[in-house]
Design a protein around this motif. Structure first.
Motif, short mmCIF file in Angstrom:
data_model
loop_
_atom_site.label_atom_id
_atom_site.label_comp_id
_atom_site.label_asym_id
_atom_site.label_seq_id
_atom_site.Cartn_x
_atom_site.Cartn_y
_atom_site.Cartn_z
N THR A 394 99.00 -32.42 -10.89
CA THR A 394 99.80 -33.37 -11.69
C THR A 394 98.92 -34.25 -12.55
OG1 THR A 394 101.54 -33.38 -10.03
CG2 THR A 394 101.50 -35.23 -11.56
N LEU A 395 97.78 -34.68 -11.99
CA LEU A 395 96.88 -35.60 -12.69
C LEU A 395 95.85 -34.89 -13.56
CD1 LEU A 395 96.28 -38.05 -9.70
CD2 LEU A 395 97.65 -38.51 -11.75
N GLY A 396 95.87 -33.57 -13.55
CA GLY A 396 94.90 -32.82 -14.34
C GLY A 396 93.50 -32.87 -13.79
N LEU A 397 93.36 -33.07 -12.49
CA LEU A 397 92.05 -33.14 -11.85
C LEU A 397 91.61 -31.75 -11.38
CD1 LEU A 397 92.67 -36.35 -9.73
CD2 LEU A 397 91.24 -36.17 -11.77
N PRO A 398 90.33 -31.56 -11.10
CA PRO A 398 89.87 -30.25 -10.63
C PRO A 398 90.42 -29.91 -9.25
CG PRO A 398 88.09 -31.87 -10.56
CD PRO A 398 89.22 -32.52 -11.30
N ILE A 399 90.56 -28.62 -8.97
CA ILE A 399 91.05 -28.17 -7.67
C ILE A 399 90.15 -27.09 -7.08
CG2 ILE A 399 93.47 -28.75 -8.12
CD1 ILE A 399 93.87 -25.69 -8.65
N GLN A 400 88.95 -26.90 -7.64
CA GLN A 400 88.07 -25.84 -7.16
C GLN A 400 87.75 -26.00 -5.67
OE1 GLN A 400 86.47 -23.02 -8.34
NE2 GLN A 400 87.92 -23.09 -10.05
N GLY A 401 87.42 -27.20 -5.24
CA GLY A 401 87.07 -27.41 -3.85
C GLY A 401 88.26 -27.25 -2.92
N LEU A 402 89.41 -27.72 -3.35
CA LEU A 402 90.61 -27.58 -2.54
C LEU A 402 91.00 -26.10 -2.43
CD1 LEU A 402 92.47 -30.65 -4.01
CD2 LEU A 402 91.80 -30.39 -1.61
N ALA A 403 90.81 -25.35 -3.51
CA ALA A 403 91.06 -23.91 -3.45
C ALA A 403 90.07 -23.23 -2.51
CB ALA A 403 90.95 -23.31 -4.85
N LEU A 404 88.82 -23.70 -2.48
CA LEU A 404 87.83 -23.15 -1.55
C LEU A 404 88.24 -23.44 -0.12
CD1 LEU A 404 85.19 -21.90 -0.65
CD2 LEU A 404 84.01 -24.01 -1.33
N GLU A 405 88.78 -24.61 0.15
CA GLU A 405 89.24 -24.92 1.50
C GLU A 405 90.29 -23.91 1.94
OE1 GLU A 405 91.41 -26.48 4.86
OE2 GLU A 405 92.23 -25.99 2.89
N LEU A 406 91.23 -23.58 1.06
CA LEU A 406 92.26 -22.59 1.38
C LEU A 406 91.63 -21.21 1.61
CD1 LEU A 406 95.16 -23.49 -1.09
CD2 LEU A 406 94.90 -24.14 1.31
N ALA A 407 90.64 -20.87 0.81
CA ALA A 407 89.96 -19.58 0.98
C ALA A 407 89.23 -19.52 2.32
CB ALA A 407 88.99 -19.34 -0.18
N LEU A 408 88.63 -20.62 2.73
CA LEU A 408 87.97 -20.67 4.04
C LEU A 408 88.99 -20.50 5.16
CD1 LEU A 408 85.57 -23.63 3.27
CD2 LEU A 408 84.84 -21.28 3.78
N TRP A 409 90.16 -21.13 5.01
CA TRP A 409 91.22 -20.96 6.01
C TRP A 409 91.67 -19.51 6.07
CZ3 TRP A 409 97.02 -22.03 5.15
CH2 TRP A 409 97.72 -21.91 6.36
N CYS A 410 91.86 -18.91 4.90
CA CYS A 410 92.28 -17.51 4.83
C CYS A 410 91.25 -16.60 5.52
CB CYS A 410 92.48 -17.10 3.38
SG CYS A 410 92.91 -15.37 3.14
N HIS A 411 89.98 -16.81 5.23
CA HIS A 411 88.93 -15.98 5.82
C HIS A 411 88.89 -16.18 7.34
CE1 HIS A 411 85.30 -13.59 5.83
NE2 HIS A 411 84.65 -14.54 6.49
#
Length: 500
Positions: A394-411
């Protein structure tokens, strides 16, 4: 020689143990707490203990209650020791023990007995720690599930309820019929907008039974939101042995916890409250910003380190925090993506709060397990991580790290239980998560399409692309390379800004 905990044995305890200095016989019931487990005793019971030590508010003693099999066992244990509990503060280098006497009774684990206790005019606050799953919420919407079989059963037989909310509604109906004032319902569970959630469940139950009663509850009963905080691990054989060996107390249900407590409550009560501000509780008009701060920095912080710690073979949280790569990963994610999305609180410096949280995570005395943090990801991620992603988008901020957290959970979901050092998945959606994670190796989007977890975020191109990129990197180069890559991205960006 160990001393079995009881009122008569207090004088025999080691001088290092703090015992109630007030006359417990002067205490009278004022609060009924449903779900009396470790967290309640390390938190609310401790605040009240400090108030009683000041010689104040003796009419706010705690009565325990519960509807689960574990409550039967807890009542039996505490009754044998005159409702006393040993609370051990695990401060590094200065572990201390206190026997807490703020509890005065525990209602039998029986609907009739609990309703009778709730109807007692002396009870002016009914507090709850019944876990996130105890509020009968629809997973997809967060609304009260009025079609749940147990709720429908209580609605069909309101004089014989089996749920907490059926009992609360029945007691409020009794109070209303007798012209007695209602109690405040104070949720102490770690839920966003926990008072609002509790109100929806109580009023939703009442609407099925008597719409007029539901209207009265809406007008007359206060449901303040609150933010609660004290890391309190489960009591195991290790903790009971520690209390016995170090302090000479034989306690069937001791509590060990960190020496940090925070409680912020909205100033909304139906029938008064104890003056807890005198012992450190903060009363505010709106708790939401404080609550979001804790959910995003502490709870999301736990989520951020959980899966990477498990994948790298760490058993305890303090061991994970001693890993420089995990520590740098947590700090980088918080400073770049989570803290920038938080609203300003005048009396709070977020970096200082984060620093204190990191220190708490590193407390080796707590021995908090990584497995505990990994459990129930399908409910924790939607509470702690996904809202941060929505705010960042919503705020136009980066989400790369948050997406990595989800990828770590998935793995983690893919390899959990297959490698000896990675604990098995403890989650109501374990089979679905594992199946989705296995398919995600070929098609990362599959994991995000678990709708009961991700909802509309599954259709977000920015998140999908970032998630897929990190999952590919993890599969190719490993977990440590992925978190180092994220940290290094920020360092490179900072260097580029300085040169330009």
């Amino acid at each position: 020689m160990e001393v079995s905990l009881s009122q008569n044995a207090l004088a025999c305890l080691h001088h290092r143990v703090t015992v109630p200095a007030y006359d417990r016989r002067r205490l009278a019931p004022g609060i009924l707490h449903i779900g009396l487990g470790n967290f309640h005793r390390s938190h609310m019971a401790m605040y009240l203990e400090r108030l009683f030590e000041r010689g104040e508010a003796y009419d706010w003693g705690i009565v325990g209650a519960g509807v689960m099999p574990a409550d039967v066992r807890m009542r039996r244990r505490l009754q044998k020791q005159d409702w006393l509990s040993t609370i051990v503060d695990l401060e590094p280098g200065a572990i201390s023990a206190r026997v807490v006497g703020s509890m005065v009774d525990f209602a039998p684990v029986d609907a009739g007995a609990i309703i009778k206790a709730l109807s007692d005019q002396r009870i002016r606050i009914v507090s709850l720690t019944i876990t996130e799953g105890g509020y009968f919420l629809e997973p997809a919407t967060g609304r009260f599930d009025a079609d749940h079989p147990r709720i429908l059963a209580d609605a069909a037989a309101p004089t014989r309820p089996t749920t907490v909310f059926g009992m609360i509604v029945r007691a409020l109906a009794d109070r209303r019929a007798k012209g007695h004032p209602p109690f405040t319902v104070l949720c102490c569970d770690n839920l966003p907008g926990n008072g609002d959630v509790t109100r929806r469940s109580v009023v939703g139950m009442a609407e099925l039974i008597d719409p007029d009663l539901a209207g009265w509850i809406t007008r007359e009963v206060a449901f303040p939101n609150s933010m609660v905080d004290c890391i309190t691990p489960r009591t195991t054989h290790r903790e009971r042995a520690l209390v016995r060996r170090r302090f000479g107390i034989e306690d069937a249900a001791p509590v060990v916890c960190e020496p940090v407590r925070q409680w912020i409550v909205e100033e909304r009560f139906s029938a008064g409250r104890p003056p807890l501000e005198r012992v450190g509780v903060q009363f505010v008009d709106d708790v939401s910003r404080y609550e979001t701060m804790k959910l995003r920095i502490l709870n999301a912080g736990h989520a951020c380190i959980a899966y990477v710690a498990a994948l790298l073979g760490h058993r305890y949280v303090h061991d994970a925090m001693a890993d420089p790569d995990i520590r740098r990963w947590l700090l980088a994610l918080q400073h770049r993506e989570i803290i920038p999305a938080l609203s300003v609180i005048d009396d709070v410096a977020y970096p200082s709060y984060l620093e204190s949280v990191v220190a708490r995570f590193g407390n080796a005395e707590i021995c908090d397990t990584v497995a505990r943090l990994c459990a129930n990801g399908s409910t924790r991620q939607p509470k702690f991580i996904l809202p941060a992603i929505r705010d960042a988008l919503t705020l136009g901020l980066p989400i790369q790290g948050l997406a990595l957290e989800l990828a770590l959970w998935c793995h983690y979901c893919r390899v959990a239980g297959e490698a000896s050092q990675v604990p098995v998945i403890s989650d109501p959606l374990a089979l679905r998560l594992k199946a989705g994670a296995r398919k995600a190796v070929r098609d990362p989007q599959v994991f995000l399409t678990i709708r009961e977890v991700f909802h509309e975020l599954a259709d977000t191109p920015r998140l999908s692309a970032a998630f897929a990129g990190w999952l590919t990197l993890i599969e190719a180069q490993g977990v440590r390379a992925a978190i180092r890559g994220y940290v290094d991205q920020g360092a490179q960006s900072s260097s580029n800004r300085q040169t330009s």
